[in-house]
Design a protein around this motif. Structure first.
Motif, PDB file in Angstrom:
ATOM      1  N   GLU A   2       8.234  -7.533  -1.649  1.00  0.00           N
ATOM      2  CA  GLU A   2       7.114  -6.973  -0.878  1.00  0.00           C
ATOM      3  C   GLU A   2       7.588  -6.480   0.491  1.00  0.00           C
ATOM      4  OE1 GLU A   2       4.223  -6.337  -2.111  1.00  0.00           O
ATOM      5  OE2 GLU A   2       4.801  -7.268  -4.012  1.00  0.00           O
ATOM      6  N   ASN A   3       8.567  -7.171   1.057  1.00  0.00           N
ATOM      7  CA  ASN A   3       9.107  -6.740   2.341  1.00  0.00           C
ATOM      8  C   ASN A   3       9.837  -5.404   2.216  1.00  0.00           C
ATOM      9  OD1 ASN A   3       9.841  -7.286   5.225  1.00  0.00           O
ATOM     10  ND2 ASN A   3      11.907  -7.286   4.366  1.00  0.00           N
ATOM     11  N   ASN A  28       7.265  -2.792   2.133  1.00  0.00           N
ATOM     12  CA  ASN A  28       6.680  -2.633   3.464  1.00  0.00           C
ATOM     13  C   ASN A  28       7.578  -1.807   4.380  1.00  0.00           C
ATOM     14  OD1 ASN A  28       4.927  -3.188   5.739  1.00  0.00           O
ATOM     15  ND2 ASN A  28       6.437  -4.712   6.380  1.00  0.00           N
TER      16      ASN A  28
END
Length: 451
Positions: A90-91, A94
């Protein structure tokens, strides 16, 4: 204006001079690769070793493989590392979003007494040009962070598998020690009966009975300790398997464990997930250092704004809006030296991770060399103990017969009995140590479990 013209080249020069080597984000990563490749060969070799890919290839035991799969599926620690991978993914998403244009739509309503409501709409689009590859470096760092999490998860899986194997070996060892001690206790209790029988026949005194009872009591205490140790190991295995309890089979024996081959150090150590993670940490730190130095340089962003106001909401959204374009060049002039301090800090952090990698690399080399040396030493010890045990067991029955005939003293009999059982214990312990060391060697050489 003259001041601006002076400041911009000056800052560029400072950035380039102070961190040009860090701008590409590869400085310490390249040095760590050179360190790994500089290890030419292992100092020790084992002729009977065989090339394997996984830890489970060293052992042929279906029961043990079932336990390993249970642990990999249910262990709470592994569930946490798996979640860490998802968080890292998810990072990555992002950070990658920063490279794309950003757009936002806002609609507001303004009510004034005595007049109709006025609706205002605004669509803003902005895009930071990555002309220095700063955003790309950040994206690469997040991707390396994901790879680091995957390596950490794999190393956790490898450690769990090796721990399950080791506990299994310990359970086998403990079961054999219990059997040996029970046999010892039966022999010592027979000694007591023999002393009493010889006394009743007038062949001996009862002076040796206290010594015999003392030895029996000591053996019972040892047996209690072994039994408790076996229960403790079962609880340890249950924890590894993600369960509250585990009962090992009543009859288990040591499996055959092959010796893993130590071939080319760079290849062997390059398979280790912990070293891969340490290298990726250097890569992350290098990229963060590059980003920190690039923060000293100008940044360019493009912006487009569309706005409209109308008393009708539909017209405020869909009629021809007024538009404006904003091109923004941001040049860091003075921030109290914080940017340069951040760049130096990032550079020092990168060097720190490099030395952490060096420490782990040296420890890994030592682990392999120690395990190779242990295999040779334990093999020799096991051979000597086996010879000693064979000799002691031949004397065991002879001394029992001679004692019944009154040809040797009880102390002579007790000495050979104690020596025989102690040698059995040593042989069992050496067998465990040797098999466990082969798993340690496999782990040190980068053998793990299938991901």
């Amino acid at each position: 204006m003259l001041k601006l013209t002076f400041k911009f080249p000056a800052l560029c020069t400072i950035a380039m001079l102070s961190g040009c080597a860090a701008l590409d984000g590869t400085r310490f990563a390249e040095q760590s690769t050179e360190s790994l490749n500089s290890i030419s060969e292992w100092q020790q070799q084992i002729p009977s070793a065989s090339e394997k890919t996984y830890l489970t290839d060293l052992i042929h035991s279906e029961a043990l493989e079932v336990l390993i799969q249970q642990g990999l599926s249910n262990n709470p620690g592994l569930q946490q590392t798996a979640l860490a991978i998802q968080i890292a993914r998810e990072n990555v998403a992002n950070v990658r979003g920063d490279q794309l244009p950003q757009a936002s739509l806002s609609v507001s309503q303004n009510n004034t007494e005595g007049s109709d409501a006025v609706y205002q709409s605004s669509l803003d689009v902005s895009w930071t040009l990555d002309w220095l590859q700063k955003l790309q470096d950040s994206a690469d760092a997040s991707q390396a962070g994901l790879a680091s999490s995957i390596a950490a998860d794999q190393y956790a899986r490898d450690l769990l598998a090796s721990s399950i194997i080791d506990i299994w070996f310990q359970l086998v060892q403990q079961s054999q020690l219990i059997d040996i001690e029970r046999t010892r206790l039966r022999v010592l209790e027979q000694n007591e009966q023999t002393i009493v029988e010889r006394y009743r026949k007038g062949l001996d005194e009862l002076t040796d009975l206290d010594s015999a009872r003392s030895q029996s009591a000591s053996s019972r205490a040892t047996l209690v300790a072994y039994l408790q140790g076996h229960k403790t190991l079962q609880r340890s295995m249950a924890a590894l398997l993600g369960k509250t309890e585990y009962s090992s089979p009543e009859s288990i024996s040591f499996p055959q464990v092959q010796i893993p081959l130590a071939s080319v150090p760079a290849q062997d150590l390059g398979r280790r997930p912990d070293l891969q993670q340490a290298y990726l940490n250097i890569r992350i730190a290098d990229l963060n250092s590059a980003v920190a130095y690039k923060n000293l340089l100008p940044s360019l962003s493009l912006g487009l704004s569309l706005s409209q106001s109308n008393s009708a909401l539909r017209d405020a959204l869909f009629t021809s809006p007024a538009w404006s374009v904003l091109n923004q060049l941001t040049i860091p002039l003075f921030q109290g030296g914080s940017l340069r301090a951040q760049a130096r800090q990032a550079d020092l952090t990168a060097e720190q991770t490099y030395w952490a990698y060096q420490e782990k690399l040296l420890a890994a080399v030592q682990e392999v060399e120690n395990a190779l040396g242990q295999e040779n030493a334990l093999s020799a010890q096991q051979a000597h103990i086996s010879d000693a045990l064979n000799n002691a067991e031949r004397s065991f029955e002879t001394y029992q017969t001679k004692y019944r005939q009154g040809l040797v003293t009880f102390l002579d009999l007790l000495t050979i009995q104690t020596q025989t059982f102690d040698l059995r214990v040593q042989k069992t312990q050496l067998t465990y140590a040797r098999l466990s060391n082969r798993i340690t060697l496999g782990l040190a050489l980068g053998l793990g479990v299938k991901s």
